[in-house]
Design an enzyme around this catalytic site. Sequence first.
Site, PDB file in Angstrom:
ATOM      1  CB  SER A  23      -0.916   0.008   1.232  1.00 42.42           C
ATOM      2  OG  SER A  23      -0.154  -0.172   2.420  1.00 42.42           O
ATOM      3  CG  HIS A 156     -41.120  24.146 -11.383  1.00 43.88           C
ATOM      4  ND1 HIS A 156     -41.392  22.835 -11.061  1.00 43.88           N
ATOM      5  CD2 HIS A 156     -41.761  24.905 -10.462  1.00 43.88           C
ATOM      6  CE1 HIS A 156     -42.194  22.804  -9.991  1.00 43.88           C
ATOM      7  NE2 HIS A 156     -42.418  24.043  -9.608  1.00 43.88           N
ATOM      8  CB  SER A 277     -13.469  25.326 -29.043  1.00 41.05           C
ATOM      9  OG  SER A 277     -13.479  24.549 -30.219  1.00 41.05           O
ATOM     10  CE  LYS A 283     -18.510  26.602 -27.279  1.00 42.19           C
ATOM     11  NZ  LYS A 283     -18.489  25.169 -27.575  1.00 42.19           N
ATOM     12  CD  GLU A 290     -18.569  22.415 -19.469  1.00 40.60           C
ATOM     13  OE1 GLU A 290     -18.023  21.478 -20.065  1.00 40.60           O
ATOM     14  OE2 GLU A 290     -18.872  23.490 -20.031  1.00 40.60           O
TER      15      GLU A 290
END
Length: 459
Positions: A23, A156, A277, A283, A290
Amino acid sequence: MAQLWKGRFKKELAKETNDFNSSIKFDSRMFEEDIRGSMAHAAMLGAQGIIDEGESKKIIDGLAAILDDIKSGTLPIDESAEDIHTFIEGELTARLGDTGKRLHTARSRNDQVALDIRLTLRKEAIEIKDKIKELIGVLCEKAEENTNTIMPGYTHLQRAQPITFAHHIMAYAAMLCRDLGRLEDAARRMNVCPLGSGALAGTTYPLDREMTARELGFDSITLNSLDGVSDRDFCIELAAALSIIMVHLSRFAEEIIMWCSWEFKFVELDDAFSTGSSIMPQKKNPDIAELVRGKSGRVFGDLTALLTIMKGIALAYNKDMQEDKEAVFDAVDTVKMCLTAFTPMIKTMSVLKDNMRRAAAGGFINATDCADYLVGKGLPFRDAYKATGELVALCIDMGLTLETLPIEEYKRICPAFDEEVYDAISLEKCVADRRVAGGPSKQSVYAQIAAAKKCAGIE
Ligand code: ARG
């Protein structure tokens, strides 16, 4: 590196067994806690006359030197060792000879590892609490700048009633204050010393368990030796508290992601905290938010792993429990990483107040206030609600809003209306009148800010 338990074995350990069993790759981070625990144990053995005082002193000095050498990098941790306990004891014995071999008197790796994890997580819980306090501080700052920033409040995901951005983000501060409480609670139950539990059945030596506990800053000692070595509730509790933190960060992240979209455009992330991007030049992506949302799944997985590891093992220690560390350390590291990136992202984001105000206007979010206005004129709420519903339907038919609907139309639906209604439904008034504790009015939000600061120990 040799095992600590060679005596009864005739053959060398297979490499596959050692690779599988070891370990050290994930417990070496506990080297300092392991050494400090051993120092306290050695001091107690000396004080109780279980080992010679002089040898106890030598062991403590030897351990201090090993700690320095690991920290300075002069002593690299041998990754072929079975675990960090084996490595440090082996190194001590290599340096001190027979004296080093006396350290493990009246101790087992079972109570040793139970101690090391508690010490490690106790420290980590403090670091995480500090990071949460920092985030609460940033939220309070942002709130102070936005007590007049009107935005729609949602239910909602439909525009519901007017609030302010300050009020909205102070909801997250309230969640984080509970998180601090949960971490404190988990840390309190964690702060109990298992040393002296031995392998499972305690020991025949006259230990002073209280002394070791005191030396290591514990509040008390574990009650039962079987439980002392096989309790991992404190890992589960911490992972549960961390999971709830991730629920909060993930919800917040989701809102940031929505608010950054062109459909909302309520906030703009700083360039330093967003990404682009490789193909779409226009972008600007909220990757941090995220990833935080995504990493919540990891932490929930860690909690599930811990629960599952523990649920079916007979008392006391079983090797299954070695799996605790990767799970709980992953949860700790993930939450720390998320907070480290999330807090400055929030701190540096711009709040697009005009867009929020525009989204709040014209969406009938003042309809409740319109109904309340009629209640003020003596109508029962249910009748006022119905009349306002008809007004909203009329506005939709006519392509108008409650603000632009002519007073004649109001009066046609309910004669109790007069010109004052326009003032009553102004968003500023709708917010300012919600002075109830916990509400969006400036005074209410300032009270929330003060409470959150108090809980985070700010000022
Ligand atoms: N590496 C082990 C663990 O993390 C230490 C305890 C070993 N005890 C034993 N009886 N094999 O659980």
